[in-house]
Design a protein around this motif. Structure first.
Motif, PDB file in Angstrom:
ATOM      1  N   VAL A  49       0.824  -1.208   0.000  1.00  0.00           N
ATOM      2  CA  VAL A  49       0.000   0.000   0.000  1.00  0.00           C
ATOM      3  C   VAL A  49       0.860   1.262   0.000  1.00  0.00           C
ATOM      4  CG1 VAL A  49      -0.286   0.115   2.504  1.00  0.00           C
ATOM      5  CG2 VAL A  49      -2.067   1.016   1.023  1.00  0.00           C
ATOM      6  N   ASP A  50       2.072   1.195   0.541  1.00  0.00           N
ATOM      7  CA  ASP A  50       2.899   2.400   0.581  1.00  0.00           C
ATOM      8  C   ASP A  50       3.452   2.787  -0.782  1.00  0.00           C
ATOM      9  OD1 ASP A  50       4.669   0.264   0.518  1.00  0.00           O
ATOM     10  OD2 ASP A  50       6.046   1.125   1.985  1.00  0.00           O
ATOM     11  N   THR A  51       3.321   1.927  -1.781  1.00  0.00           N
ATOM     12  CA  THR A  51       3.766   2.271  -3.136  1.00  0.00           C
ATOM     13  C   THR A  51       2.596   2.649  -4.038  1.00  0.00           C
ATOM     14  OG1 THR A  51       3.642  -0.005  -3.931  1.00  0.00           O
ATOM     15  CG2 THR A  51       5.732   0.705  -2.955  1.00  0.00           C
ATOM     16  N   GLY A  52       1.377   2.600  -3.512  1.00  0.00           N
ATOM     17  CA  GLY A  52       0.188   2.897  -4.307  1.00  0.00           C
ATOM     18  C   GLY A  52      -0.183   4.364  -4.286  1.00  0.00           C
ATOM     19  N   ARG A  53      -1.159   4.685  -5.097  1.00  0.00           N
ATOM     20  CA  ARG A  53      -1.723   6.038  -5.146  1.00  0.00           C
ATOM     21  C   ARG A  53      -3.231   5.923  -5.247  1.00  0.00           C
ATOM     22  NH1 ARG A  53       2.584   8.587  -9.310  1.00  0.00           N
ATOM     23  NH2 ARG A  53       4.284   8.688  -7.810  1.00  0.00           N
ATOM     24  N   ARG A  54      -3.909   6.902  -4.698  1.00  0.00           N
ATOM     25  CA  ARG A  54      -5.363   6.990  -4.800  1.00  0.00           C
ATOM     26  C   ARG A  54      -5.720   8.225  -5.586  1.00  0.00           C
ATOM     27  NH1 ARG A  54      -7.514   5.655   1.300  1.00  0.00           N
ATOM     28  NH2 ARG A  54      -7.083   3.434   1.196  1.00  0.00           N
ATOM     29  N   VAL A  55      -6.671   8.065  -6.477  1.00  0.00           N
ATOM     30  CA  VAL A  55      -7.224   9.205  -7.201  1.00  0.00           C
ATOM     31  C   VAL A  55      -8.622   9.417  -6.636  1.00  0.00           C
ATOM     32  CG1 VAL A  55      -7.937  10.128  -9.425  1.00  0.00           C
ATOM     33  CG2 VAL A  55      -5.887   8.684  -9.264  1.00  0.00           C
ATOM     34  N   ARG A  56      -8.867  10.607  -6.152  1.00  0.00           N
ATOM     35  CA  ARG A  56     -10.176  10.921  -5.582  1.00  0.00           C
ATOM     36  C   ARG A  56     -10.835  11.988  -6.429  1.00  0.00           C
ATOM     37  NH1 ARG A  56     -12.631  11.553   0.269  1.00  0.00           N
ATOM     38  NH2 ARG A  56     -14.478  12.635  -0.429  1.00  0.00           N
ATOM     39  N   TRP A  57     -12.097  11.754  -6.760  1.00  0.00           N
ATOM     40  CA  TRP A  57     -12.890  12.713  -7.520  1.00  0.00           C
ATOM     41  C   TRP A  57     -13.976  13.242  -6.597  1.00  0.00           C
ATOM     42  CZ3 TRP A  57     -12.710  15.473 -11.768  1.00  0.00           C
ATOM     43  CH2 TRP A  57     -13.876  16.024 -12.276  1.00  0.00           C
ATOM     44  N   THR A  58     -13.921  14.510  -6.292  1.00  0.00           N
ATOM     45  CA  THR A  58     -14.933  15.128  -5.441  1.00  0.00           C
ATOM     46  C   THR A  58     -15.011  16.617  -5.767  1.00  0.00           C
ATOM     47  OG1 THR A  58     -15.704  15.441  -3.157  1.00  0.00           O
ATOM     48  CG2 THR A  58     -13.335  15.490  -3.505  1.00  0.00           C
ATOM     49  N   GLY A  59     -16.227  17.137  -5.779  1.00  0.00           N
ATOM     50  CA  GLY A  59     -16.417  18.564  -6.051  1.00  0.00           C
ATOM     51  C   GLY A  59     -15.905  18.988  -7.414  1.00  0.00           C
ATOM     52  N   GLY A  60     -15.900  18.069  -8.373  1.00  0.00           N
ATOM     53  CA  GLY A  60     -15.434  18.400  -9.713  1.00  0.00           C
ATOM     54  C   GLY A  60     -13.922  18.482  -9.844  1.00  0.00           C
ATOM     55  N   GLN A  61     -13.196  18.004  -8.853  1.00  0.00           N
ATOM     56  CA  GLN A  61     -11.736  18.054  -8.866  1.00  0.00           C
ATOM     57  C   GLN A  61     -11.157  16.662  -8.621  1.00  0.00           C
ATOM     58  OE1 GLN A  61      -9.740  20.849  -9.307  1.00  0.00           O
ATOM     59  NE2 GLN A  61     -11.593  21.985  -9.767  1.00  0.00           N
ATOM     60  N   ALA A  62     -10.082  16.365  -9.321  1.00  0.00           N
ATOM     61  CA  ALA A  62      -9.344  15.128  -9.088  1.00  0.00           C
ATOM     62  C   ALA A  62      -8.097  15.441  -8.278  1.00  0.00           C
ATOM     63  CB  ALA A  62      -8.951  14.472 -10.410  1.00  0.00           C
ATOM     64  N   THR A  63      -7.909  14.693  -7.207  1.00  0.00           N
ATOM     65  CA  THR A  63      -6.692  14.821  -6.416  1.00  0.00           C
ATOM     66  C   THR A  63      -6.028  13.456  -6.336  1.00  0.00           C
ATOM     67  OG1 THR A  63      -7.916  14.486  -4.360  1.00  0.00           O
ATOM     68  CG2 THR A  63      -7.490  16.762  -5.006  1.00  0.00           C
ATOM     69  N   VAL A  64      -4.707  13.458  -6.228  1.00  0.00           N
ATOM     70  CA  VAL A  64      -3.936  12.221  -6.148  1.00  0.00           C
ATOM     71  C   VAL A  64      -3.223  12.199  -4.802  1.00  0.00           C
ATOM     72  CG1 VAL A  64      -2.085  10.848  -7.174  1.00  0.00           C
ATOM     73  CG2 VAL A  64      -3.611  12.195  -8.657  1.00  0.00           C
ATOM     74  N   LEU A  65      -3.392  11.077  -4.083  1.00  0.00           N
ATOM     75  CA  LEU A  65      -2.738  10.891  -2.793  1.00  0.00           C
ATOM     76  C   LEU A  65      -1.741   9.750  -2.914  1.00  0.00           C
ATOM     77  CD1 LEU A  65      -5.963  10.941  -0.607  1.00  0.00           C
ATOM     78  CD2 LEU A  65      -4.321  12.806  -0.867  1.00  0.00           C
ATOM     79  N   ASP A  66      -0.528   9.983  -2.455  1.00  0.00           N
ATOM     80  CA  ASP A  66       0.476   8.927  -2.426  1.00  0.00           C
ATOM     81  C   ASP A  66       0.289   8.077  -1.178  1.00  0.00           C
ATOM     82  OD1 ASP A  66       1.645   9.908  -4.724  1.00  0.00           O
ATOM     83  OD2 ASP A  66       3.142  11.091  -3.661  1.00  0.00           O
ATOM     84  N   GLY A  67       0.548   6.753  -1.311  1.00  0.00           N
ATOM     85  CA  GLY A  67       0.518   5.866  -0.150  1.00  0.00           C
ATOM     86  C   GLY A  67       1.729   6.125   0.716  1.00  0.00           C
TER      87      GLY A  67
END
Length: 120
Positions: A49-67
């Protein structure tokens, strides 16, 4: 025949860091049996999980979070794509997969039908 995705969730805080050689051997035997039975379409484990990334779509914006994702106690550790006559058969195969693990593993396996072109 319908397809089902068996999602393997691992509680990393309450499970071994790595599978034992014996577990890998038992898993290999079961995977071979499932392949010969025409049930197993695909399977795989996922990287840490520490090498993964999450893409979150909320409020019309995409954000990327690193694990690593600190709020995650359970993480998806792998998957199996199964083709069975119904969900009950997919659950039985999934239970057999869980049962090859030693008691110290803390797993939750979710079985869900997959829909795509040509599926009902």
């Amino acid at each position: 025949m319908p397809r089902f995705l068996s999602i393997i969730r691992v509680d990393e805080s309450n499970s071994p860091a790595e599978p034992s050689a014996e577990l890998m051997e038992r898993m290999g035997v079961l995977m071979e049996e499932m392949t010969k039975a025409g049930v197993m379409l695909d399977t795989g484990g996922l990287g840490p999980v520490d090498t993964g990334r999450r893409v979150r779509w909320t409020g019309g914006q995409a954000t990327v979070l690193d694990g690593p994702f600190t709020e995650a106690k359970e993480v998806v550790g792998g998957y199996a794509m199964l083709q069975t006559k119904d969900i009950d058969e997919a659950v039985e195969w999934t239970k057999r997969f869980a049962q090859v693990h030693e008691p110290e593993w803390d797993l939750t396996l979710e079985v869900r039908q997959v829909f795509g072109p040509g599926d009902e």
